[in-house]
Write a protein that holds these residues in place. Structure first.
Motif, PDB file in Angstrom:
ATOM      1  N   THR A   1     -12.519   2.247   6.013  1.00 50.35           N
ATOM      2  CA  THR A   1     -11.428   3.154   6.396  1.00 50.35           C
ATOM      3  C   THR A   1     -10.458   2.463   7.353  1.00 50.35           C
ATOM      4  O   THR A   1      -9.237   2.601   7.224  1.00 50.35           O
ATOM      5  CB  THR A   1     -11.981   4.442   7.033  1.00 50.35           C
ATOM      6  OG1 THR A   1     -12.898   5.021   6.107  1.00 50.35           O
ATOM      7  CG2 THR A   1     -10.879   5.432   7.333  1.00 50.35           C
ATOM      8  N   GLU A   2     -11.011   1.688   8.280  1.00 47.79           N
ATOM      9  CA  GLU A   2     -10.150   0.970   9.228  1.00 47.79           C
ATOM     10  C   GLU A   2      -9.296  -0.049   8.473  1.00 47.79           C
ATOM     11  O   GLU A   2      -8.141  -0.266   8.794  1.00 47.79           O
ATOM     12  CB  GLU A   2     -10.986   0.264  10.310  1.00 47.79           C
ATOM     13  CG  GLU A   2     -11.588   1.197  11.343  1.00 47.79           C
ATOM     14  CD  GLU A   2     -12.717   2.064  10.805  1.00 47.79           C
ATOM     15  OE1 GLU A   2     -13.549   1.528  10.044  1.00 47.79           O
ATOM     16  OE2 GLU A   2     -12.747   3.260  11.113  1.00 47.79           O
ATOM     17  N   TYR A   3      -9.909  -0.666   7.448  1.00 47.13           N
ATOM     18  CA  TYR A   3      -9.155  -1.637   6.639  1.00 47.13           C
ATOM     19  C   TYR A   3      -7.978  -0.942   5.954  1.00 47.13           C
ATOM     20  O   TYR A   3      -6.839  -1.404   5.995  1.00 47.13           O
ATOM     21  CB  TYR A   3     -10.066  -2.298   5.594  1.00 47.13           C
ATOM     22  CG  TYR A   3      -9.283  -3.187   4.650  1.00 47.13           C
ATOM     23  CD1 TYR A   3      -9.023  -4.512   4.980  1.00 47.13           C
ATOM     24  CD2 TYR A   3      -8.752  -2.672   3.468  1.00 47.13           C
ATOM     25  CE1 TYR A   3      -8.242  -5.305   4.149  1.00 47.13           C
ATOM     26  CE2 TYR A   3      -7.976  -3.454   2.633  1.00 47.13           C
ATOM     27  CZ  TYR A   3      -7.726  -4.769   2.969  1.00 47.13           C
ATOM     28  OH  TYR A   3      -6.953  -5.538   2.156  1.00 47.13           O
ATOM     29  N   LYS A   4      -8.266   0.193   5.318  1.00 49.47           N
ATOM     30  CA  LYS A   4      -7.204   0.920   4.601  1.00 49.47           C
ATOM     31  C   LYS A   4      -6.101   1.385   5.558  1.00 49.47           C
ATOM     32  O   LYS A   4      -4.919   1.320   5.242  1.00 49.47           O
ATOM     33  CB  LYS A   4      -7.792   2.129   3.869  1.00 49.47           C
ATOM     34  CG  LYS A   4      -8.403   1.757   2.524  1.00 49.47           C
ATOM     35  CD  LYS A   4      -9.197   2.889   1.934  1.00 49.47           C
ATOM     36  CE  LYS A   4      -8.350   4.038   1.408  1.00 49.47           C
ATOM     37  NZ  LYS A   4      -9.219   5.114   0.860  1.00 49.47           N
ATOM     38  N   LEU A   5      -6.535   1.846   6.712  1.00 53.42           N
ATOM     39  CA  LEU A   5      -5.585   2.308   7.723  1.00 53.42           C
ATOM     40  C   LEU A   5      -4.695   1.153   8.184  1.00 53.42           C
ATOM     41  O   LEU A   5      -3.464   1.270   8.233  1.00 53.42           O
ATOM     42  CB  LEU A   5      -6.374   2.905   8.900  1.00 53.42           C
ATOM     43  CG  LEU A   5      -5.597   3.443  10.096  1.00 53.42           C
ATOM     44  CD1 LEU A   5      -4.669   4.575   9.677  1.00 53.42           C
ATOM     45  CD2 LEU A   5      -6.579   3.947  11.164  1.00 53.42           C
ATOM     46  N   LEU A   6      -5.311   0.017   8.476  1.00 53.86           N
ATOM     47  CA  LEU A   6      -4.540  -1.143   8.928  1.00 53.86           C
ATOM     48  C   LEU A   6      -3.603  -1.631   7.821  1.00 53.86           C
ATOM     49  O   LEU A   6      -2.452  -1.965   8.071  1.00 53.86           O
ATOM     50  CB  LEU A   6      -5.475  -2.279   9.360  1.00 53.86           C
ATOM     51  CG  LEU A   6      -4.743  -3.525   9.901  1.00 53.86           C
ATOM     52  CD1 LEU A   6      -3.985  -3.206  11.185  1.00 53.86           C
ATOM     53  CD2 LEU A   6      -5.713  -4.678  10.125  1.00 53.86           C
ATOM     54  N   HIS A   7      -4.108  -1.640   6.594  1.00 54.56           N
ATOM     55  CA  HIS A   7      -3.273  -2.099   5.484  1.00 54.56           C
ATOM     56  C   HIS A   7      -2.032  -1.220   5.344  1.00 54.56           C
ATOM     57  O   HIS A   7      -0.919  -1.701   5.193  1.00 54.56           O
ATOM     58  CB  HIS A   7      -4.069  -2.113   4.174  1.00 54.56           C
ATOM     59  CG  HIS A   7      -3.293  -2.714   3.039  1.00 54.56           C
ATOM     60  ND1 HIS A   7      -2.609  -1.948   2.117  1.00 54.56           N
ATOM     61  CD2 HIS A   7      -3.054  -4.009   2.711  1.00 54.56           C
ATOM     62  CE1 HIS A   7      -1.984  -2.752   1.268  1.00 54.56           C
ATOM     63  NE2 HIS A   7      -2.241  -4.002   1.595  1.00 54.56           N
ATOM     64  N   TYR A   8      -2.239   0.090   5.446  1.00 55.82           N
ATOM     65  CA  TYR A   8      -1.097   0.997   5.344  1.00 55.82           C
ATOM     66  C   TYR A   8      -0.104   0.753   6.491  1.00 55.82           C
ATOM     67  O   TYR A   8       1.108   0.635   6.272  1.00 55.82           O
ATOM     68  CB  TYR A   8      -1.553   2.467   5.338  1.00 55.82           C
ATOM     69  CG  TYR A   8      -0.366   3.380   5.180  1.00 55.82           C
ATOM     70  CD1 TYR A   8       0.246   3.528   3.936  1.00 55.82           C
ATOM     71  CD2 TYR A   8       0.180   4.028   6.277  1.00 55.82           C
ATOM     72  CE1 TYR A   8       1.380   4.308   3.794  1.00 55.82           C
ATOM     73  CE2 TYR A   8       1.317   4.815   6.143  1.00 55.82           C
ATOM     74  CZ  TYR A   8       1.905   4.954   4.901  1.00 55.82           C
ATOM     75  OH  TYR A   8       3.034   5.710   4.762  1.00 55.82           O
ATOM     76  N   LEU A   9      -0.624   0.643   7.700  1.00 51.30           N
ATOM     77  CA  LEU A   9       0.265   0.461   8.854  1.00 51.30           C
ATOM     78  C   LEU A   9       1.019  -0.867   8.783  1.00 51.30           C
ATOM     79  O   LEU A   9       2.186  -0.959   9.144  1.00 51.30           O
ATOM     80  CB  LEU A   9      -0.539   0.537  10.158  1.00 51.30           C
ATOM     81  CG  LEU A   9      -1.082   1.923  10.516  1.00 51.30           C
ATOM     82  CD1 LEU A   9      -2.088   1.819  11.664  1.00 51.30           C
ATOM     83  CD2 LEU A   9       0.045   2.879  10.895  1.00 51.30           C
ATOM     84  N   MET A  10       0.333  -1.898   8.267  1.00 52.48           N
ATOM     85  CA  MET A  10       0.984  -3.212   8.197  1.00 52.48           C
ATOM     86  C   MET A  10       2.014  -3.285   7.081  1.00 52.48           C
ATOM     87  O   MET A  10       2.981  -4.028   7.178  1.00 52.48           O
ATOM     88  CB  MET A  10      -0.053  -4.322   8.025  1.00 52.48           C
ATOM     89  CG  MET A  10      -0.820  -4.564   9.316  1.00 52.48           C
ATOM     90  SD  MET A  10      -1.937  -5.978   9.189  1.00 52.48           S
ATOM     91  CE  MET A  10      -0.767  -7.358   9.135  1.00 52.48           C
ATOM     92  N   THR A  11       1.789  -2.537   6.009  1.00 50.75           N
ATOM     93  CA  THR A  11       2.780  -2.555   4.934  1.00 50.75           C
ATOM     94  C   THR A  11       3.898  -1.535   5.209  1.00 50.75           C
ATOM     95  O   THR A  11       4.854  -1.446   4.449  1.00 50.75           O
ATOM     96  CB  THR A  11       2.138  -2.282   3.553  1.00 50.75           C
ATOM     97  OG1 THR A  11       1.311  -1.119   3.651  1.00 50.75           O
ATOM     98  CG2 THR A  11       1.284  -3.456   3.094  1.00 50.75           C
ATOM     99  N   HIS A  12       3.737  -0.759   6.271  1.00 49.55           N
ATOM    100  CA  HIS A  12       4.781   0.191   6.675  1.00 49.55           C
ATOM    101  C   HIS A  12       4.977   0.054   8.183  1.00 49.55           C
ATOM    102  O   HIS A  12       4.884   1.040   8.921  1.00 49.55           O
ATOM    103  CB  HIS A  12       4.386   1.622   6.301  1.00 49.55           C
ATOM    104  CG  HIS A  12       4.143   1.805   4.835  1.00 49.55           C
ATOM    105  ND1 HIS A  12       2.967   1.435   4.224  1.00 49.55           N
ATOM    106  CD2 HIS A  12       4.953   2.272   3.864  1.00 49.55           C
ATOM    107  CE1 HIS A  12       3.063   1.696   2.923  1.00 49.55           C
ATOM    108  NE2 HIS A  12       4.253   2.186   2.682  1.00 49.55           N
ATOM    109  N   ASP A  13       5.221  -1.173   8.627  1.00 47.87           N
ATOM    110  CA  ASP A  13       5.271  -1.441  10.055  1.00 47.87           C
ATOM    111  C   ASP A  13       6.573  -0.980  10.690  1.00 47.87           C
ATOM    112  O   ASP A  13       7.534  -0.647   9.983  1.00 47.87           O
ATOM    113  CB  ASP A  13       5.078  -2.945  10.297  1.00 47.87           C
ATOM    114  CG  ASP A  13       6.198  -3.768   9.667  1.00 47.87           C
ATOM    115  OD1 ASP A  13       6.495  -3.528   8.481  1.00 47.87           O
ATOM    116  OD2 ASP A  13       6.784  -4.608  10.360  1.00 47.87           O
ATOM    117  N   GLU A  14       6.542  -0.943  12.001  1.00 50.38           N
ATOM    118  CA  GLU A  14       7.709  -0.589  12.833  1.00 50.38           C
ATOM    119  C   GLU A  14       8.159   0.868  12.662  1.00 50.38           C
ATOM    120  O   GLU A  14       9.210   1.244  13.145  1.00 50.38           O
ATOM    121  CB  GLU A  14       8.913  -1.521  12.588  1.00 50.38           C
ATOM    122  CG  GLU A  14       8.625  -3.000  12.762  1.00 50.38           C
ATOM    123  CD  GLU A  14       8.209  -3.387  14.178  1.00 50.38           C
ATOM    124  OE1 GLU A  14       8.504  -2.624  15.118  1.00 50.38           O
ATOM    125  OE2 GLU A  14       7.558  -4.433  14.333  1.00 50.38           O
TER     126      GLU A  14
END
Ligand code: CA
Length: 240
Positions: free
Chosen positions: A160-173
């Motif tokens: 879940t942390e991986y998916k969360l980080l992936h989403y945040l990194m591909t939708h950063d700022e």
């Protein structure tokens, strides 16, 4: 250094080209600007771009003519082409796609949507590379191997942390509310309390370690944001 995907912007209006360039650079692309077909052709001859953003109305040869030529030439035929145009009607859309464009976006468009379309054509063309690795600051995530690293050091994350980080990194700022994150990361068909997001953000920060965790900001009353521009004030609150 990871090679950034290059985007050739063929657009005669410098203000539009500049706006697109700024946004692409910010989203991890390397924009190259050509103001007409002739200079675009020299850029293509020099180095094949990963994507071509092609304006329809250009001085000299039109975008339509250029799309047809590049699509039929062996060197450039696999490069995705997204047509940009102020004309929005169905006939032009069909003509653009007939000429070999992969996608079509009508002006005025949101740069956010444009970036999403570029990512989509790249994913369709090359699912195995290019867009698999996202790097923000010194934090990297590789969707093809599920590896995360900070300052070249591997970081282990739960699913879940991986998916969360992936989403945040591909939708950063951008700031994402808890309910948006639930929709995007957990899926909109599940009912989970918004507090769940906080729990996983906390776990994610613990796994990331101090330096990378500072990039995952809490925006009071709004949600969370992943940013390369870590606030000095936040940094100073971290234990020395
Ligand atoms: Ca134009």
């Amino acid at each position: 250094m990871r090679r950034l995907p290059s985007v050739l912007i063929v657009e005669d209006e410098s203000a539009i080209a500049e706006l697109i360039s700024v946004n692409l650079r910010h989203s991890g692309f390397r924009p190259i600007w050509a103001s007409d077909g002739t200079s675009a052709q020299s850029e293509i001859d020099a180095a094949l771009p990963d994507v071509i953003l092609l304006d329809w109305m250009l001085p000299g040869e039109s975008g339509l003519v250029l799309a047809k030529r590049w699509r039929s030439h062996p060197r450039s035929k696999l490069v995705p082409i997204i047509m940009l145009t102020a004309r929005g009607d169905e006939i032009d859309r069909v003509a653009g796609l007939d000429a070999g464009a992969d996608d079509y976006i009508a002006k005025p468009f949101s740069t956010k949507e444009l970036v999403a379309r570029i990512r989509a054509v790249l994913r369709r063309r090359a699912p195995e590379h290019d867009m698999a690795v996202v790097t923000i600051g010194q934090l990297s995530i590789d969707a093809s191997t599920f590896r995360v690293s900070y300052q070249e050091q591997p970081i282990k994350l739960g699913p879940t942390e991986y998916k969360l980080l992936h989403y945040l990194m591909t939708h950063d700022e951008r700031v994402h509310s808890r309910s948006q994150l639930l929709d995007q990361v957990w899926g909109d068909h599940v009912f989970i309390e918004e507090r769940t997001v906080d729990v996983h953000v906390k776990r994610l920060r613990e796994s990331l370690g101090e330096g990378a965790a500072a990039m995952l900001e809490t925006v009071r009353g709004a949600g969370y944001r992943l940013t390369a521009k870590v606030q000095a004030t936040q940094r100073s609150t971290l234990p020395a």
